[in-house]
Design a protein around this motif. Structure first.
Motif, PDB file in Angstrom:
ATOM      1  N   THR A  24       8.861  71.443   5.350  1.00 59.19           N
ATOM      2  CA  THR A  24       8.158  70.719   4.295  1.00 59.19           C
ATOM      3  C   THR A  24       8.474  69.250   4.473  1.00 59.19           C
ATOM      4  O   THR A  24       9.641  68.868   4.604  1.00 59.19           O
ATOM      5  N   THR A  26       7.136  65.121   3.180  1.00 65.46           N
ATOM      6  CA  THR A  26       6.406  64.341   2.194  1.00 65.46           C
ATOM      7  C   THR A  26       6.368  62.885   2.656  1.00 65.46           C
ATOM      8  O   THR A  26       6.973  62.526   3.667  1.00 65.46           O
ATOM      9  N   TYR A  42       3.810  62.450   7.658  1.00 63.80           N
ATOM     10  CA  TYR A  42       4.753  62.788   6.585  1.00 63.80           C
ATOM     11  C   TYR A  42       6.145  62.680   7.205  1.00 63.80           C
ATOM     12  O   TYR A  42       6.511  63.479   8.051  1.00 63.80           O
ATOM     13  N   VAL A 131       5.228  60.127  -3.271  1.00 64.80           N
ATOM     14  CA  VAL A 131       5.834  61.379  -2.817  1.00 64.80           C
ATOM     15  C   VAL A 131       5.041  62.611  -3.249  1.00 64.80           C
ATOM     16  O   VAL A 131       5.459  63.729  -2.969  1.00 64.80           O
ATOM     17  N   TYR A 132       3.900  62.415  -3.876  1.00 66.68           N
ATOM     18  CA  TYR A 132       3.085  63.538  -4.340  1.00 66.68           C
ATOM     19  C   TYR A 132       2.289  64.169  -3.195  1.00 66.68           C
ATOM     20  O   TYR A 132       1.560  65.118  -3.408  1.00 66.68           O
ATOM     21  N   ASN A 133       2.428  63.626  -2.007  1.00 60.94           N
ATOM     22  CA  ASN A 133       1.725  64.111  -0.826  1.00 60.94           C
ATOM     23  C   ASN A 133       2.690  64.921   0.026  1.00 60.94           C
ATOM     24  O   ASN A 133       3.697  64.395   0.500  1.00 60.94           O
ATOM     25  N   THR A 134       2.378  66.205   0.219  1.00 62.63           N
ATOM     26  CA  THR A 134       3.268  67.074   0.984  1.00 62.63           C
ATOM     27  C   THR A 134       2.487  67.884   2.014  1.00 62.63           C
ATOM     28  O   THR A 134       1.300  68.131   1.850  1.00 62.63           O
ATOM     29  N   SER A 136       3.362  71.428   4.374  1.00 60.30           N
ATOM     30  CA  SER A 136       4.319  72.504   4.604  1.00 60.30           C
ATOM     31  C   SER A 136       3.693  73.606   5.440  1.00 60.30           C
ATOM     32  O   SER A 136       2.491  73.832   5.389  1.00 60.30           O
TER      33      SER A 136
END
Length: 141
Positions: A24, A26, A42, A131-134, A136
């Protein structure tokens, strides 16, 4: 016979323990500008897997299997179109409008060694916010 069963069980455990891929990542805090067709890098790792390259933003599969792949985006004050790519082909789209909209896609994919997955900005001069962009991925055993 009993010894063969024990060795088979040990081999099974070792195979699944060593081949479970997961990561994961971000974005760091702030606004992040991307040109049209820019790959999203990321680079703040929350769970590390050496198959994800945070410098390029590309995940290269090292173990065949079915993977759960997820991306979440927040664009801030401008609309944005993001695509999840598999070996350059568009797999799914994400879209956000203005005013800090969010979008998420979660898909299961059959992947083989060497397949590559990444996220790419599709519209001109767009931004992702904070940081709302991830991004995974996890191999489903």
């Amino acid at each position: 016979m009993m010894m063969t069963h024990i060795f088979t069980c040990i081999l099974f455990v070792l195979m699944f323990r060593s081949s479970n891929a997961a990561f994961t990542a971000t974005l760091p805090s702030g606004n992040h500008f991307y040109p049209q067709n820019g790959i999203i890098r990321y680079n703040r790792m929350l769970l590390t897997d050496s198959a994800y390259n945070s410098n390029s933003g590309v995940y290269t599969v090292t173990t065949n299997g079915t993977y759960s792949v997820s991306v979440t985006m927040m664009s801030g004050t401008v609309a944005a179109h993001l695509t999840m790519r598999k070996n350059s082909a568009i797999y799914v789209w994400l879209y956000t409008g203005n005013e800090y909209d969010m979008a998420t896609q979660n898909v299961n994919m059959n992947l083989v060694i060497g397949d590559q997955i990444w996220m790419q900005m599709n519209n001109q001069a767009s931004r992702l916010f904070d940081v709302y962009n991830t991004f995974s991925a996890v191999r489903i055993p």
